[in-house]
Each structure stands twice: as structure tokens, then as C-alpha cells.
Design an enzyme around this catalytic site. Sequence first.
Site, mmCIF file in Angstrom:
data_model
loop_
_atom_site.group_PDB
_atom_site.id
_atom_site.type_symbol
_atom_site.label_atom_id
_atom_site.label_comp_id
_atom_site.label_asym_id
_atom_site.label_seq_id
_atom_site.Cartn_x
_atom_site.Cartn_y
_atom_site.Cartn_z
ATOM 1 N N HIS A 16 64.351 32.318 41.042
ATOM 2 C CA HIS A 16 64.424 31.206 42.044
ATOM 3 C C HIS A 16 65.865 30.665 41.933
ATOM 4 C CE1 HIS A 16 59.953 30.706 42.755
ATOM 5 N NE2 HIS A 16 60.332 29.740 43.602
ATOM 6 N N HIS A 42 61.266 26.996 33.821
ATOM 7 C CA HIS A 42 61.911 27.594 33.483
ATOM 8 C C HIS A 42 62.772 26.804 32.558
ATOM 9 C CE1 HIS A 42 62.290 31.416 35.528
ATOM 10 N NE2 HIS A 42 62.026 30.599 36.661
#
Length: 444
Positions: free
Chosen positions: A211, A258
Amino acid sequence: MSLRQRLTALLVCLRDPQKVASFQRLCGVEEPRPAGAEALPGGEPCTAPEAGGGRNPDRPAISEGGGGKPRSCGARNGVRNGLPEAGGDPVTTTAGEHESKATLRNRVQGLRRNSLTGEEGEVYGVRNWLLFYLFCFGTELGNELFYITFFPFWIWNLDALVGRRLVIMWVLVMYLGQCAKDVIRWPRPASPPVIKLEVFYNSEYSMPSTHAMSGTAIPLSLVLLTYGRWQYPLIYGLVFATCWCSLVCLSRIYLGMHSILDIIAGFLYAIFILAVFYPYVELIDNFNQTYKYSPLIIISLHLALGIFSFTLDTWSTSRGDTAQILGSGAGIACGSHAAYCIGLMSDPPLDTLPLTVPFITVTRFGKVILRILIGMVFLLLIRIVMKKITIPLACKIFGIKSDDIRKARQCMEIELTYRYITYGMVGFSITFLVPCLFFFIGLS
């Protein structure tokens, strides 16, 4: 302490899940309470009686109205495990219970259930809804729904050349990022302490964040491709790219997917890929359009890259995403070749550059809306039809039972075939079939 030790300590610190949890709390994400427990006005959890009439030996039962009957906190007022339950009996509430109800109203279920694994996100509390919706929007800038609308919008309405070359860079960045994940094999941040607001990509590895790579590569590539070709101040493009990149990167930490190190690595990796491959993007695009046998090379190369990536690790959603990305890129490239051969979509002459942003009229705006609506419906139909055809056909060819589609799609042969062909046709439609449709109905 030596430089190597300091660097190691810094990396450990950036990977620490407590940093992610701290950022979530700072942004108003609350930890879910254990089943059968909820906060009292003083912030102390109360505990539901144990089965069989017993109670928590570490805490005395809390009575209502001064009576001796233990109060079942988890099931009071039709609420169980922090969620409303149908058929709950209303009772008179105190001021403290009003506070608890306000907390329950801020509880939501995790985003985007994983349809292949059946995994669902945690129940969590939200205190800052502005940040919640902002970061949800930010993370969608790296998901399929955004890609399948953003790239066609550029190709159909703004600048086909920029759209094609943007897709080339996107495919390179995402493919190399997904392969790096399967080679490094770092797990997602630990939960707890992290609250997993999204689990759709939870079966993938964590390092680097694709991402963050996409959120870095797309806006920077847009600026590189459009500045000088379109007339606008450079500072506007840089501010735009910075805001886009920051929003996507922070959203992945907010959602608990993350660590800070994953985000930094994804950002730097995307910059490196752009620095290496961007000088050749014009050459690649011209090859795709003009070389006689380019479709054969494109299809073979993308298919070989997909097979290679599938051998790096066992099944995860990243394998399907990789095949989807490669299929889309191959389809768009082949479609651009076919459109170039029949003169369907021609790029503006060089003497007309730089292009100026056209004045928006009612007619022009109406055409843009019609192209988006008609084109997206066409792409959706292609996707549905190809999915219905390719999965059973692949199961039959490779001798895999199609009774359980979810399980069948976890086989490499089925996942690669289904994703590659389906999204290859979607990509081909974006640059060839839909523009042909626009030409015949007068929307070119």
C-alpha cells in the site's frame, strides 16, 4: 554502542507493535474489552458471573440496587460481548450506564471480511470518526475498487498516454513489492497490542507495505508524467503527491496492518523502483503499441512472472493479487496495441503540448459521467462473466473439485488462471473494447 548496534536498535524500535498500538490510541481507536466485561463510570471493568452461578474469585460480584443478585454485565440491556443483541430487555439505566451505552455506540466491526479465509476483524471502539473515515478512504487508495475506477478514468477522459504509462509503473512496483513480501516473510504486527481494524490482507506478509509502495509510486509517477505535458505549477503536484502518499502510509498504521518499518521500507523501495525503471517507461509503452509481436511477448512475460511469483511461498491473498495485477497490466498493454493498430485512440501531437486543463461545460461533464457509468458497467459485466467461466473451466482442466470454490481458488493453477484471464480481459476492455463502444455510440 557501535553504529551497527544503533542501527539494529533503531530497526527493532520501528518494528515494535507497541508503536503501532500507540498511534492507534492517539488517533482514537480503543481496545476491545474481553467478552462479558464493560467499563464502569470509574473506568474499572465489571465481570459477568461465571457459568453455573459462580463468580469471578478475584473480584466480588457487583449488585444492582443494593440487592445481592449478581449483575450480568455482558448481557445487560441486550448487549453481549460489546454488541447489541436482539430481544434484549430494557431496564432503567443510571448515569454510569449512559456512559457505557455511549461507548457501545462507538463500537464497530472490523473492515472488509476476508471472503477466502472467512476471517473477520475485531470489534473495536472509535473516538475520532473524522480520522476513522479519513484513513479508511486513504487505505482504499490502494485497493481494487480504486484501481478499477482510477486508471479507466484517466484513459477514457483525461490522457490515455499518461494512463498507460502509469499502469506500467504500477505493475512493476506492485509485482516487485509482492515478491519481496514472499521472500522476506515478516509477519503482520502482533495483535495484541495492535488492534486489527482490517483483516482482508491479514494472510499476507508484512514487509514491505505494498500500500505504501502504491501510495508513493502512483502520485509521484503522475507528477513525473504530467509535468511539462500538462500546464500547472509544479508545487501543486508536489503537495498533491505528498498528501496522497502520507494519507495512504498513515492509514496502514492506523488500521494495524503494518509497522512503521514496513511503511518506511515500502516508501524507499518504491522510490528505488521509480528511479531504475521510469527512464524506460516511454520505451516500454512504445514497444507495447508499435511492435508487431508485442502482444505475444507481453502475455508470455506476464504469465511467466506470475508462475515464478507463485513458487515463492504457500497460498495467501498476495498470490491472487499478483496474478490480478499482471493480468490487468497485460490486458491494458495488449488493448493499447490493438487500439493503436486501428487508430482508435491517438495521442495529441507534440506541437499541442503543454496541454491546458479544458473549461468544464455541461456537455463535457455529461460525457465524462456517461463514459464512467457505461464503461464501469461494461467492465463489471466482463468481470462477472469471465469469473463464472474461468473458475469451473480451470477446475475441469486441472482435475480439481469445484464443489468448494473457496478451497479451489487456493490452488495455484486455479488462482493464476482465473485471475490472469479475468483481469486480462478487464484490462483489454479498458483500452480497446470500451473505447470501441464509445466510438460507436458517439462518446469518443
